[in-house]
Motif scaffolding. Sequence first.
Motif, mmCIF file in Angstrom:
data_model
loop_
_atom_site.group_PDB
_atom_site.id
_atom_site.type_symbol
_atom_site.label_atom_id
_atom_site.label_comp_id
_atom_site.label_asym_id
_atom_site.label_seq_id
_atom_site.Cartn_x
_atom_site.Cartn_y
_atom_site.Cartn_z
ATOM 1 N N UNK A 16 42.738 56.995 -2.774
ATOM 2 C CA UNK A 16 41.734 56.623 -3.772
ATOM 3 C C UNK A 16 41.158 57.882 -4.421
ATOM 4 N N UNK A 17 40.688 57.738 -5.624
ATOM 5 C CA UNK A 17 40.328 58.921 -6.403
ATOM 6 C C UNK A 17 39.001 59.546 -5.968
ATOM 7 N N UNK A 509 41.983 63.855 -18.722
ATOM 8 C CA UNK A 509 41.318 62.893 -19.608
ATOM 9 C C UNK A 509 41.168 61.546 -18.904
ATOM 10 N N UNK A 510 41.070 61.583 -17.581
ATOM 11 C CA UNK A 510 40.866 60.342 -16.847
ATOM 12 C C UNK A 510 42.006 59.956 -15.930
ATOM 13 N N UNK A 693 49.180 55.031 -6.409
ATOM 14 C CA UNK A 693 48.082 54.286 -7.027
ATOM 15 C C UNK A 693 47.864 54.777 -8.459
ATOM 16 N N UNK A 694 47.850 56.101 -8.605
ATOM 17 C CA UNK A 694 47.600 56.675 -9.933
ATOM 18 C C UNK A 694 48.826 56.538 -10.833
ATOM 19 N N UNK A 697 48.792 53.236 -12.175
ATOM 20 C CA UNK A 697 47.704 53.188 -13.166
ATOM 21 C C UNK A 697 48.169 53.673 -14.527
ATOM 22 N N UNK A 698 49.000 54.715 -14.534
ATOM 23 C CA UNK A 698 49.540 55.213 -15.797
ATOM 24 C C UNK A 698 50.454 54.179 -16.449
ATOM 25 N N UNK A 700 50.365 50.822 -15.980
ATOM 26 C CA UNK A 700 49.538 49.714 -16.487
ATOM 27 C C UNK A 700 48.875 50.099 -17.817
ATOM 28 N N UNK A 701 48.359 51.315 -17.857
ATOM 29 C CA UNK A 701 47.642 51.746 -19.059
ATOM 30 C C UNK A 701 48.562 51.908 -20.255
ATOM 31 N N UNK A 704 49.579 48.549 -21.474
ATOM 32 C CA UNK A 704 48.501 47.913 -22.251
ATOM 33 C C UNK A 704 48.488 48.408 -23.678
ATOM 34 N N UNK A 705 48.602 49.729 -23.848
ATOM 35 C CA UNK A 705 48.610 50.232 -25.222
ATOM 36 C C UNK A 705 49.922 49.873 -25.929
ATOM 37 N N UNK A 741 49.655 41.168 -16.272
ATOM 38 C CA UNK A 741 50.066 42.196 -15.314
ATOM 39 C C UNK A 741 51.586 42.305 -15.338
ATOM 40 N N UNK B 108 39.338 56.947 -17.177
ATOM 41 C CA UNK B 108 38.377 57.932 -17.703
ATOM 42 C C UNK B 108 36.954 57.534 -17.363
ATOM 43 N N UNK B 145 42.342 52.777 -21.133
ATOM 44 C CA UNK B 145 43.146 53.499 -20.138
ATOM 45 C C UNK B 145 43.944 52.590 -19.203
#
Lengths: 993, 162
Positions: A16-17, A509-510, A693-694, A697-698, A700-701, A704-705, A741, B108, B145
């Motif tokens: 976890x972050x 940037x997140x 996990x991360x 996350x990339x 999924x993100x 989405x875009x 998802x 972010x 994000x």
Amino acid sequence: MTETSSPLKYLGQPIERIEDATLLRGAAAYTDDIPVPVGTLHAAILRSPHAHAEITSIDVAAAEKQPGVHAVLTGQDIKELTEPFLIVLRVPLDQWSLAVDRVRFVGEAVAVVIADDRYLAEDALDHIEVKYNPIEAIIGTMDAAQEDAVLVHPAAGTNVVSRRDFSYGEPEKAFAEADRIIENTIDYPRNSQTPLEGFVVVANYLPGEESYDILSNFQGPFTVHPVMSKALRCKGSQLRMRSPAYSGGGFGVKQAIFPYVVLMCVASRKVGRPIKWVEDRLEHLTAAIAAPNRVIEAKAAVMNDGKIIGLHFEQWDDYGAYLRPPMPGPLYRQHGIMTGAYDVPNMTIINNLVMTNKTPSGMVRGFGGPQIYYGLERLIHTIAVELGLDPLDVIKKNLIPADAFPYRAAAGALIGSGDYQQALEISENEGKLAELKKHRDDMRAEGKLYGIGYAAVVEPAQSNMGYLSTINTVEERKKAGPKGGNVAIATVNIDPLGTVSVTADSIPQGQGHATVLAQIVADEMGLTPEDIIVNMERDTQRDPWSIATGNYSSRFSSSTVVSAQMAAKRVRAKLADIAAQTLNVPAEDVEFAGGQVFAKGNPENTLRFSRVAGTTHWSPGELPADMAPGITETATWSPPELEPPNDKDQINTSLTYGFVFDICGLEVDKVTGEVRIDKYVTMHDSGNILNPLLADGQVYGAFGWGLGIALSEEFVYSEDGSFLSGTFADYLCPTAPEVPEPQILHMVTPEPFTPLGAKGIGEGNVMSTPVCVANAVSDAIGIRDLQLPLSPSKLMSLIDDDEPAAPKSIADAKPATSKPKSGRGLSGSGQAIVPVPPTEVWDTLLDPVKLAAVIPGCHELDLVGENSYTADISIGVGAVKGRFQAHVKLSDLHPPDSVILGGGMTGPLGSSSGGGRVTLTAVDGGTRVDYDYEVEITGKVAAIGGRMLDGASRVLVDQFFKRLIAQIEGGDANAGDAAGSWWSRLLKFLGAG
Amino acid sequence: MPQLNQETKHKINFTLNGKAVSGYTEPRTLLSDFLRQEMALMGVHVSCEHGVCGSCTVQIDGKAVRSCLTFAVQVEGRAVDTVESLADENGELSDLQIAFRKHHGLQCGYCTPGILMSVEAFLEINPKPNEDEIREMLSGHICRCTGYTGMVKAIQDVVETR
């Protein structure tokens, strides 16, 4: 020193972050949250309402007298105090941080007000008077490429400011020998991932050292640092760029802050105070940046069995009004890998770089990838359709063979590893493709429009800093000297109590870089990630940096982590040497775990980690001979594979190349045109994964875009260059119900060219998802030419299906028609009954005093000539209100029957021009007034008020007649706006009250 | 409604994160700006300033409200809660915050405070929402994000365990 390492305990785990505890409390300090120096003033920027115009005059005198205003700067100040920004081409495309003499896109910065606070600065903007002489705007990319097109930069002599052709292998032979030549042309739109935090700059000129101290959310690349310092005529070291640890999203876009950095530096120097500027949403959407829109004419030389033996791409990439560094990166970032996942030895590429009167293009996630894969993967599906093959078979027929790695692609990419065939096999099985195909059959049997699409994408990461030099010829490159590489830097430091801190050059940037760096360093030190403090701030006067520093091209996982691990290994080796003396074992037998440093095979023979580290601070004299005191290591790394382009114009554009394979099943609603994503499978070979996990996350993100690109997001311009997407109600970002998802799959072929074996993962779905969705839509509706975004209205116009009749209430309404040709086009007509004879109405309309009272929001109306007026009018649409200078001319007067009105308005919110006819007819009970009008609106109002303009204009017209009646009847025009009336409430809602 | 003079600052009294506070503000000052600049609550994030993105969402009397579409003077006598109120008095994160971390529901973090405040207000009204209802509620927010998957899972997690 001997380098050893512990078994990996944290790296590769879904940790976890460490950033989240701060972010979730709302305690993270973004740039706008960081305290500013005492005396900081605030800036607001006046922007052009025209896409193309000469600036004939700017009068700032009234603005300078407004309360709290310290200064107003214009292009002339900027021209005196700065140099034009450097660009990669030797073409005169001069650009400054404010428009000089000419504006070239709607939203271009024209003047800046410096005031005590932002509210006062914005107030003063309304008092700057700019006179423009509009020029025809050139908006369409292919229109701009015509020989006789209006020139965006007359000095350049052309809008196609660079054209290069490249040939690899024997493309002519391939195209001559092919069974078929299959073509597909695409027109990729302008879009951006639009971070939720806009640009923020705090600039402070320090006269003692003639330097500038900048705090900003600039995300790199620092190739732009010399561009800024040259513009400011200062040494690099005099431009101190500081970035905070937290950013509200970047996606590449925050590179585009640099002109504002220079602008605020000049303002600070001129005013003698620190200056802060915070971009608002309208400014961001209008003027920050867009991914270049691109036309690609793609052709394949194919055999009848689907084998591709040659490719041809001609590209027209649209950079808008200015070529801002590091543009035209998107046109060349993919250059080495233009053949994608396919083994095609013969290829031609023709690259045209086109200027238009649109917002300058810039860095946006995917960086050229979404464009080229839209061209390539649509072409693959087109080949399948034309040859009557399954698209998946065409893909498989052409994939790079699994035994071919490391594989050198035709244009120079060196792909280290992969097994694309296995990736497809896993995707088909785990993604249950057979079931999906059956489902498609069932849906089609029910009469549904159901389709399946695929996309195979090679995802490049860690850009070669030399790729952009491919735009220059071999001779030009020889003159300029070779460019290549990509330097990464990280530092590991240990304090006297043995706690470890890390800094690195990735300007996150997140994405969670601090967490991954803590994982890596914790493993080397035998500590836990919580033991490591990671500070991701960067300061060019205090921290090491290179031109490659920054957050772009997914470089973190293949480069910054490498330098961090190198630094940690050096620190570890030093600690091992120190501990070896006390533990009385060779350094290579010293191990690190659980906060202890101990002898291999004898954990009893141990020292506390903090004790060993403390020795370097407290008693350097006890250190082994020849060992430097202190315990801090900075490591730098650049991969040798990133060579400059060779004499055949081959370039290994990126260090790592991951693989993405997507399958999409979707339905297009026959009645609404809406796309419903039914199933989405996305397979990634990203090499070794540092934190699953991360990494997910990339995915999924980016997915989405990717859906946003595919279905809803576009910066829309009218033909005259008006910008029509100025709010998040016009520029449609997907929300949770629109983003299902996806099923994420992974496989691993470690990357051989980077020590941790990781490839990039942040951009793949931005490249694969838009085209995968489009391929599925094409499969569903059987139409080849699809232009993104695939909005319901666009798809409805493509589906040849009987549309159900509209409900009667909608069918009967007569909406004002929109004309995309010129800004927001409005037209309408109507009538009103005024209870007095025509002559009385006529007299009121022609009496300046009475007319002034009737026009809503009119402060002043002067007769300036025969039947010619100027007026000062306040008008508002939505939350935006503004003051306009209006000029109205009456012509074709037939008293008391009819008159034609013509004229326009200009103001900080935009301008309009148009006309209308008013006819008066005597009827029972008074006069019937018939009117019709046609108005074109540009500027801010057009950008943000589109959805409300029709309603608002009807309200204003109605209000005009109510006031007219009231004026004639009782001499009080405001009587028509009785408080509490329905109209009054609606007007207030629309901001027009 | 009382008439307010545009030029002068007005004193407002309200409850902020459980504590009685007061401050001076011009009538045109947005609640988002007031909370950030006068009350030093940097968890209130401003992004679109036209009520679409939801980043600036706070609770007023328990309801999720866009602070960018609210004037500071409008909270006179009301209770305002921001993301800073979610962790307990010892600074321990709430179950919702912990779930967002566990499911990687933020990257972010700029949209996150507003989303957390909306979710809390929503769960008061609908403590056992299904996935569609959760997604529908989240549609009042834009996240650029994450693609929303992590936050949907986090909310589902909290719905199950609360």
